[in-house]
Scaffold this motif. Structure first.
Motif, PDB file in Angstrom:
ATOM      1  N   MET A 129       1.242  -1.642   0.170  1.00  0.00           N
ATOM      2  CA  MET A 129      -0.001  -0.123  -0.272  1.00  0.00           C
ATOM      3  C   MET A 129       0.363   0.879   0.102  1.00  0.00           C
ATOM      4  O   MET A 129       0.471   2.175  -0.853  1.00  0.00           O
ATOM      5  CB  MET A 129      -1.063   0.089   1.073  1.00  0.00           C
ATOM      6  N   GLU A 130       1.788   1.325   0.645  1.00  0.00           N
ATOM      7  CA  GLU A 130       2.897   2.085   0.694  1.00  0.00           C
ATOM      8  C   GLU A 130       3.280   2.528  -0.570  1.00  0.00           C
ATOM      9  O   GLU A 130       3.966   3.804  -0.823  1.00  0.00           O
ATOM     10  CB  GLU A 130       3.627   2.048   2.065  1.00  0.00           C
ATOM     11  N   ASP A 135       3.820   5.605  -5.978  1.00  0.00           N
ATOM     12  CA  ASP A 135       3.996   5.486  -7.522  1.00  0.00           C
ATOM     13  C   ASP A 135       2.635   6.711  -7.346  1.00  0.00           C
ATOM     14  O   ASP A 135       3.176   7.286  -8.366  1.00  0.00           O
ATOM     15  CB  ASP A 135       3.326   3.880  -7.778  1.00  0.00           C
ATOM     16  N   GLU A 136       1.488   6.655  -7.037  1.00  0.00           N
ATOM     17  CA  GLU A 136       0.543   7.638  -7.250  1.00  0.00           C
ATOM     18  C   GLU A 136       1.013   9.026  -6.694  1.00  0.00           C
ATOM     19  O   GLU A 136       1.210  10.015  -7.588  1.00  0.00           O
ATOM     20  CB  GLU A 136      -0.642   7.344  -6.452  1.00  0.00           C
ATOM     21  N   GLN A 141       3.545  14.500  -9.525  1.00  0.00           N
ATOM     22  CA  GLN A 141       4.335  14.709  -8.897  1.00  0.00           C
ATOM     23  C   GLN A 141       4.748  15.032 -11.152  1.00  0.00           C
ATOM     24  O   GLN A 141       5.095  15.928 -11.693  1.00  0.00           O
ATOM     25  CB  GLN A 141       5.043  14.610  -8.408  1.00  0.00           C
ATOM     26  N   TYR A 142       5.171  13.883 -11.693  1.00  0.00           N
ATOM     27  CA  TYR A 142       5.528  13.959 -12.766  1.00  0.00           C
ATOM     28  C   TYR A 142       4.943  14.661 -13.936  1.00  0.00           C
ATOM     29  O   TYR A 142       4.852  15.137 -15.105  1.00  0.00           O
ATOM     30  CB  TYR A 142       5.985  12.382 -12.980  1.00  0.00           C
ATOM     31  N   LEU A 143       2.995  14.525 -13.639  1.00  0.00           N
ATOM     32  CA  LEU A 143       2.435  15.210 -14.449  1.00  0.00           C
ATOM     33  C   LEU A 143       2.313  16.566 -14.264  1.00  0.00           C
ATOM     34  O   LEU A 143       2.357  17.156 -15.166  1.00  0.00           O
ATOM     35  CB  LEU A 143       0.579  14.042 -14.405  1.00  0.00           C
ATOM     36  N   LYS A 144       2.309  17.118 -12.778  1.00  0.00           N
ATOM     37  CA  LYS A 144       2.754  18.315 -12.614  1.00  0.00           C
ATOM     38  C   LYS A 144       3.247  19.063 -13.385  1.00  0.00           C
ATOM     39  O   LYS A 144       3.666  19.831 -13.876  1.00  0.00           O
ATOM     40  CB  LYS A 144       2.164  18.479 -11.611  1.00  0.00           C
TER      41      LYS A 144
END
Length: 148
Positions: A129-130, A135-136, A141-144
């Protein structure tokens, strides 16, 4: 999120039962030692008496004294036989409790092993889960950064 073992009550109950059997086993050991000690004392007394009678026979002994010693030895042999039976019973009881204790130990170990595996799975789930959350966060952050 805290870990809770679903069979904790059963494990606690089995540990309590094991402790009770262990106490019974200790008691049976003490009883065996006590009875075996009394048997040893009787055997020692008989041996001493026979040696004493033998030494007296060398010097001469009346028929009455010989009968008296023989009666005493006969009574002592009955007592020895009684204590031998008690020792056998105590040994059997001790062996029975020992087997029961071994069985209880195996049973408790099974539940402890199940608990270890369950905890391992729980920790792996938390870790996965962590990792998903990380990953999310990294995707966001990558998309931003990519949008700019």
């Amino acid at each position: 999120m805290s870990y809770q073992y679903k069979f904790q009550r059963i494990l606690t109950l089995k540990e309590k039962e094991k402790d009770e059997v262990q106490e019974m086993y200790r008691g049976s050991i003490e009883k065996f030692e006590t009875v075996a000690g009394k048997l040893y004392e009787c055997l020692k007394k008989k041996e001493t008496l026979e040696l004493h009678q033998e030494s007296k026979l060398q010097g001469g002994l009346s028929v009455q004294d010989i009968r008296h010693h023989q009666q005493f030895i006969t009574n002592l042999e009955k007592t020895i036989s009684y204590f031998q039976d008690l020792v056998i019973q105590a040994r059997n009881r001790m062996n029975w409790y020992e087997e029961k204790l071994i069985d209880m130990n195996v049973e408790v170990k099974k539940y402890e092993k199940m608990k270890e595996k369950d905890l391992e799975r729980f920790l792996q789930n938390i870790q996965s889960m962590e990792n998903k959350q990380l990953d999310e966060v990294s995707v966001v952050q990558y998309l931003k950064r990519g949008v700019r």
